[in-house]
Scaffold this active site. Structure first.
Site, PDB file in Angstrom:
ATOM      1  N   TYR A  78      26.958  -1.911   5.163  1.00  0.00           N
ATOM      2  CA  TYR A  78      27.592  -0.780   4.479  1.00  0.00           C
ATOM      3  C   TYR A  78      28.247   0.172   5.482  1.00  0.00           C
ATOM      4  O   TYR A  78      29.022   1.046   5.089  1.00  0.00           O
ATOM      5  CB  TYR A  78      26.571   0.003   3.651  1.00  0.00           C
ATOM      6  CG  TYR A  78      25.854  -0.785   2.582  1.00  0.00           C
ATOM      7  CD1 TYR A  78      26.255  -2.080   2.236  1.00  0.00           C
ATOM      8  CD2 TYR A  78      24.762  -0.246   1.925  1.00  0.00           C
ATOM      9  CE1 TYR A  78      25.583  -2.804   1.267  1.00  0.00           C
ATOM     10  CE2 TYR A  78      24.088  -0.961   0.944  1.00  0.00           C
ATOM     11  CZ  TYR A  78      24.497  -2.238   0.627  1.00  0.00           C
ATOM     12  OH  TYR A  78      23.829  -2.946  -0.335  1.00  0.00           O
ATOM     13  N   HIS A 107      19.210  -9.312   3.952  1.00  0.00           N
ATOM     14  CA  HIS A 107      20.254  -9.102   2.949  1.00  0.00           C
ATOM     15  C   HIS A 107      20.491 -10.333   2.077  1.00  0.00           C
ATOM     16  O   HIS A 107      20.760 -10.212   0.884  1.00  0.00           O
ATOM     17  CB  HIS A 107      21.558  -8.704   3.641  1.00  0.00           C
ATOM     18  CG  HIS A 107      22.389  -7.771   2.843  1.00  0.00           C
ATOM     19  ND1 HIS A 107      23.033  -6.692   3.397  1.00  0.00           N
ATOM     20  CD2 HIS A 107      22.699  -7.726   1.527  1.00  0.00           C
ATOM     21  CE1 HIS A 107      23.704  -6.031   2.453  1.00  0.00           C
ATOM     22  NE2 HIS A 107      23.509  -6.654   1.320  1.00  0.00           N
ATOM     23  N   GLY A 154      16.641   5.649  -7.343  1.00  0.00           N
ATOM     24  CA  GLY A 154      17.234   6.153  -6.111  1.00  0.00           C
ATOM     25  C   GLY A 154      18.733   6.053  -6.118  1.00  0.00           C
ATOM     26  O   GLY A 154      19.370   6.020  -7.179  1.00  0.00           O
ATOM     27  N   LEU A 155      19.300   5.968  -4.932  1.00  0.00           N
ATOM     28  CA  LEU A 155      20.751   5.914  -4.752  1.00  0.00           C
ATOM     29  C   LEU A 155      21.115   4.710  -3.912  1.00  0.00           C
ATOM     30  O   LEU A 155      20.620   4.546  -2.792  1.00  0.00           O
ATOM     31  CB  LEU A 155      21.241   7.189  -4.055  1.00  0.00           C
ATOM     32  CG  LEU A 155      22.723   7.218  -3.655  1.00  0.00           C
ATOM     33  CD1 LEU A 155      23.607   7.303  -4.895  1.00  0.00           C
ATOM     34  CD2 LEU A 155      23.013   8.384  -2.705  1.00  0.00           C
ATOM     35  N   GLY A 156      22.009   3.866  -4.436  1.00  0.00           N
ATOM     36  CA  GLY A 156      22.598   2.793  -3.652  1.00  0.00           C
ATOM     37  C   GLY A 156      23.862   3.300  -2.990  1.00  0.00           C
ATOM     38  O   GLY A 156      24.698   3.925  -3.649  1.00  0.00           O
ATOM     39  N   MET A 199       6.658   3.941  -3.566  1.00  0.00           N
ATOM     40  CA  MET A 199       8.110   4.049  -3.497  1.00  0.00           C
ATOM     41  C   MET A 199       8.653   4.651  -4.787  1.00  0.00           C
ATOM     42  O   MET A 199       8.187   4.294  -5.874  1.00  0.00           O
ATOM     43  CB  MET A 199       8.721   2.657  -3.295  1.00  0.00           C
ATOM     44  CG  MET A 199      10.240   2.635  -3.157  1.00  0.00           C
ATOM     45  SD  MET A 199      10.921   0.950  -3.224  1.00  0.00           S
ATOM     46  CE  MET A 199      10.859   0.661  -5.017  1.00  0.00           C
ATOM     47  N   PRO A 200       9.633   5.550  -4.722  1.00  0.00           N
ATOM     48  CA  PRO A 200      10.289   6.004  -5.951  1.00  0.00           C
ATOM     49  C   PRO A 200      10.951   4.826  -6.664  1.00  0.00           C
ATOM     50  O   PRO A 200      11.446   3.901  -6.013  1.00  0.00           O
ATOM     51  CB  PRO A 200      11.340   6.998  -5.445  1.00  0.00           C
ATOM     52  CG  PRO A 200      10.834   7.441  -4.107  1.00  0.00           C
ATOM     53  CD  PRO A 200      10.149   6.247  -3.535  1.00  0.00           C
ATOM     54  N   GLY A 234       0.792  -1.217   0.000  1.00  0.00           N
ATOM     55  CA  GLY A 234       0.000   0.000   0.000  1.00  0.00           C
ATOM     56  C   GLY A 234       0.823   1.265   0.000  1.00  0.00           C
ATOM     57  O   GLY A 234       0.282   2.368  -0.158  1.00  0.00           O
TER      58      GLY A 234
END
Length: 304
Positions: A87, A143, A55-57, A51-52, A48
């Site tokens: 990360y 992950h 994006g950016l990783g 989300m764009p 629901g």
């Protein structure tokens, strides 16, 4: 007598198998398919939430480089940021979001639990929330698959119910992995994040996941570090880029978007970040989509 017992056992096995197939079919039919909107640059997920799709990783971006990259993304109008425990930059992501002046509800933040956190997933989620310091997490993923992934996913489900996390999802799950995983959880993932690029298209798994009502997002959409330069130099891609007066990176990202795959290209270069976001004002023809589709080599660039 033995024959009768054997027949009964055979019927039981067949009934169980048919029930499993039926359950998967019902789940597929009842799941609402992700709805891509290329004009708005968003996808409506089965959870629901919107989300764009670009994006950016932030993989391999640390400290100030990560802070500056997220800042550049937000200043250029980007609103999707992907990070992870492994990360080691969740704090930098959160700091950049808080300093940006962009309302929190406009930013979509994704992070991930690593398998070494799965045994203490509730605590790991609390720690991610503390490091980000953004109030809540829009999307929390596992992950990688692991023997205890369903239990860890259960912790994400609880966080969704508590409002600390909005969407529960997984990464590096293909057909076999998702079929094993789904019967063990109560909340279907909204999205699966996998390696996808023109040299590793994995169309069969992508279409299978989308058919289950799961959005698909590409990490390494430009081939991944160590491989990007070769992919961007591909003659077919460069020819298509010249025809549209766009960069090879924009062509590759647009190709994914037109096949219903969201993208999170990684970059520490503000100019490249802005360029990647400008992949919505042109359209690849059917012939160009087919030409890129024919570049597939089943060439995976990472181990998972």
């Amino acid at each position: 007598m033995k024959r009768r017992v054997f027949c009964l056992l055979l019927m039981l096995v067949m009934t169980t198998a048919l029930f499993s197939v039926s359950a998967l079919a019902e789940a597929s039919e009842s799941a609402s398919a992700p709805v891509f909107d290329l004009e708005q640059g968003t996808v409506l997920l089965n959870s629901g939430y919107t989300m764009p799709i670009m994006g950016l990783g932030t993989y391999s971006l640390t400290d100030e480089e990560c802070y500056n990259s997220v800042t550049a993304l937000l200043e250029a109008g980007g609103r999707l940021i992907d990070t992870a425990y492994m990360y080691h930059n969740e704090a930098s992501v959160g700091r950049a979001v808080r300093a940006s002046g962009v309302p929190r509800e406009e930013v979509f933040i994704t992070t991930k639990l690593y398998p070494n956190q799965y045994d203490n997933a509730d605590r790991a989620i609390d720690e991610a929330l503390r490091r980000l310091d953004t109030g809540y997490i829009d999307m929390m993923l596992l992950h990688h698959p692991a023997h205890n992934d369903a239990a860890a996913y259960g912790a994400i489900e609880r966080a969704v119910r508590d409002g600390r996390v909005r969407c529960a999802n997984v990464s590096c799950y293909y057909i076999r992995e998702i079929d094993r995983f789904l019967p063990k959880v109560s909340l279907a993932p909204a999205l699966v994040q996998n390696e996808l690029h023109p040299y590793y298209q994995d169309s069969r798994a992508t279409q299978y996941l989308q058919g289950l009502g799961l959005a698909v997002q590409a990490w390494y959409p430009l081939g991944g570090r160590g491989y990007t330069e070769r992919l961007l130099a591909d003659g077919i891609i460069r020819e298509i880029a010249a025809a549209h007066q766009k960069s090879p990176a924009q062509v590759i990202l647009r190709w994914n978007l037109q096949r219903g795959v969201a993208v999170i290209p990684g970059s520490g270069n503000p100019e490249h970040i802005r360029e990647n976001l400008s992949s919505f004002d042109f359209e690849l023809t059917g012939a160009e989509m087919e030409a890129i589709r024919n570049l597939n080599r089943d060439e995976k660039h990472d181990w998972y």
